[in-house]
Design an enzyme around this catalytic site. Structure first.
Site, PDB file in Angstrom:
ATOM      1  CB  THR A  66      23.504   7.209   2.480  1.00  0.00           C
ATOM      2  OG1 THR A  66      24.775   7.648   2.046  1.00  0.00           O
ATOM      3  CG2 THR A  66      23.298   7.576   3.943  1.00  0.00           C
ATOM      4  CE  LYS A  70      24.843   4.746  -1.464  1.00  0.00           C
ATOM      5  NZ  LYS A  70      25.419   5.439  -2.626  1.00  0.00           N
ATOM      6  CG  ASN A  91      20.584   5.300  -4.532  1.00  0.00           C
ATOM      7  OD1 ASN A  91      19.749   4.709  -5.210  1.00  0.00           O
ATOM      8  ND2 ASN A  91      21.018   6.505  -4.845  1.00  0.00           N
ATOM      9  CE1 TYR A 228      28.156  16.857  -1.024  1.00  0.00           C
ATOM     10  CE2 TYR A 228      28.282  14.976  -2.509  1.00  0.00           C
ATOM     11  CZ  TYR A 228      27.874  15.533  -1.316  1.00  0.00           C
ATOM     12  OH  TYR A 228      27.192  14.770  -0.419  1.00  0.00           O
ATOM     13  N   GLY A 247      30.928  16.634  -8.023  1.00  0.00           N
ATOM     14  CA  GLY A 247      29.859  15.656  -7.820  1.00  0.00           C
ATOM     15  C   GLY A 247      28.514  16.220  -7.394  1.00  0.00           C
TER      16      GLY A 247
END
Ligand code: ATR
Length: 289
Positions: A66, A70, A91, A228, A247
């Site tokens: 993450t 990446k 990822n 999110y 998300g």
């Protein structure tokens, strides 16, 4: 119980303490009856290569990667999947005999989340907001899924142009129009699918919004925000006349795609997916507001 035969997977990032990937993957492992444990690893930016080599030496089976590693991780791998190569970010690492093979499950995660929400992509006029890492996976997916046209709008137009050129050159998809965050005013279509890929509006700055003119939102039949936290962003609130999606489902499906890469032959069934979504919702409930 972790034992001598337990398969170890994990996630590398910096910072890492807010990751919810261990929650997801340990749930899938437990529920699938697999002897697999998933751990968070804090890896400093100058230690990515050492971390990947160390993970291989420690017989770690798979890793998620993450922010901010990446891109950097790509030079530490023995092979890279086509989608990850085009997106320019990895990822997920899958162990092979020689080293790790890199994948990108973000595009697949977004596609599956949109499918589940019955949001069509083929033939759609799309407005993609942002040109950073998340936008790359989204624009790749839209082009691959035969969107009719993609308006790629970003604060820095130059960055949008670079990304558009890259997609034209690698995928041969030509119908990308770039512009600033004000360029939506020149869009003639009035029934568009918009995907918000920037971090604007993410907790704790939940009052921020990328475009605040209600006229923009009247052009949309669907508004997807890859954020999110919060569950309902200002972007989604302003698009209340359209179908909206956050998300979280994308996050879940990018994880499922990684889990299935590490465990060939394993498919996470629908009932388990529903329960893992509830687990994530319960976990995020406190921080999402
Ligand atoms: P990531 O890889 O997480 O997507 P990034 O590469 O830094 O992060 O990209 C962040 C995206 O959010 C970019 O599109 C960025 O716009 P610029 O390319 O112009 O920098 C966008 N972004 C971040 N903060 C923003 C803000 N306050 N207003 C508008 N766009 C913003």
């Amino acid at each position: 119980m972790i034992g001598g035969k337990t398969t170890i997977c994990g996630v590398i990032g910096c910072p890492i303490e807010h990751t919810i990937s261990p929650l997801m993957h340990n749930f899938y492992a437990r529920e699938s009856g697999l002897d697999l444990a998933y751990l968070p690893f804090l890896v400093q930016p100058d230690q990515v290569d050492a971390a990947v080599r160390g993970a291989f030496a420690l017989n770690i089976s798979g890793l998620n990667v993450t922010v901010p590693h990446k891109q950097a991780v790509m030079s530490c791998l023995t092979g890279i999947d086509e989608a990850a190569r085009v997106i320019g970010a990895v990822n997920t690492l899958v162990r092979t005999e020689a080293g790790y093979h890199g994948y990108n499950t973000d595009a697949a995660g977004l596609k599956r989340a949109m499918q589940e929400e019955q949001i069509p992509i083929a033939g759609q006029t799309c407005i993609l907001l942002g040109a950073g890492g998340a936008a790359k996976a989204a624009v790749y997916m839209l082009a691959r899924e035969a969107a009719d046209k993609i308006y790629l709008l970003n604060r820095s137009v130059e960055k949008a142009e670079q990304l558009a050129d890259h997609i034209r050159n690698t995928l041969g998809y030509q119908n990308i129009i770039t512009g600033s965050l004000e360029a939506w005013r020149e869009i003639e279509e009035d029934s568009c699918l918009a995907i918000q890929t920037t971090s604007v509006g993410m907790y704790p700055r939940i009052d921020d919004i990328l475009i605040d003119d209600p006229a923009f939102y009247r052009k949309l039949h669907t508004a997807v925000d890859i954020i999110y936290t919060p569950m309902e962003t200002n972007f989604m609130k302003m698009a209340s006349g359209a179908k909206t999606m956050n998300g979280l489902t994308m996050l879940m499906y990018q994880g499922i795609a990684a889990f299935e890469l590490w465990n060939p032959g394993v498919t996470i069934p629908a009932a388990m997916i529903a329960r893992s979504k509830q687990l994530l919702l319960d976990h995020l409930g406190g921080q999402a507001r």
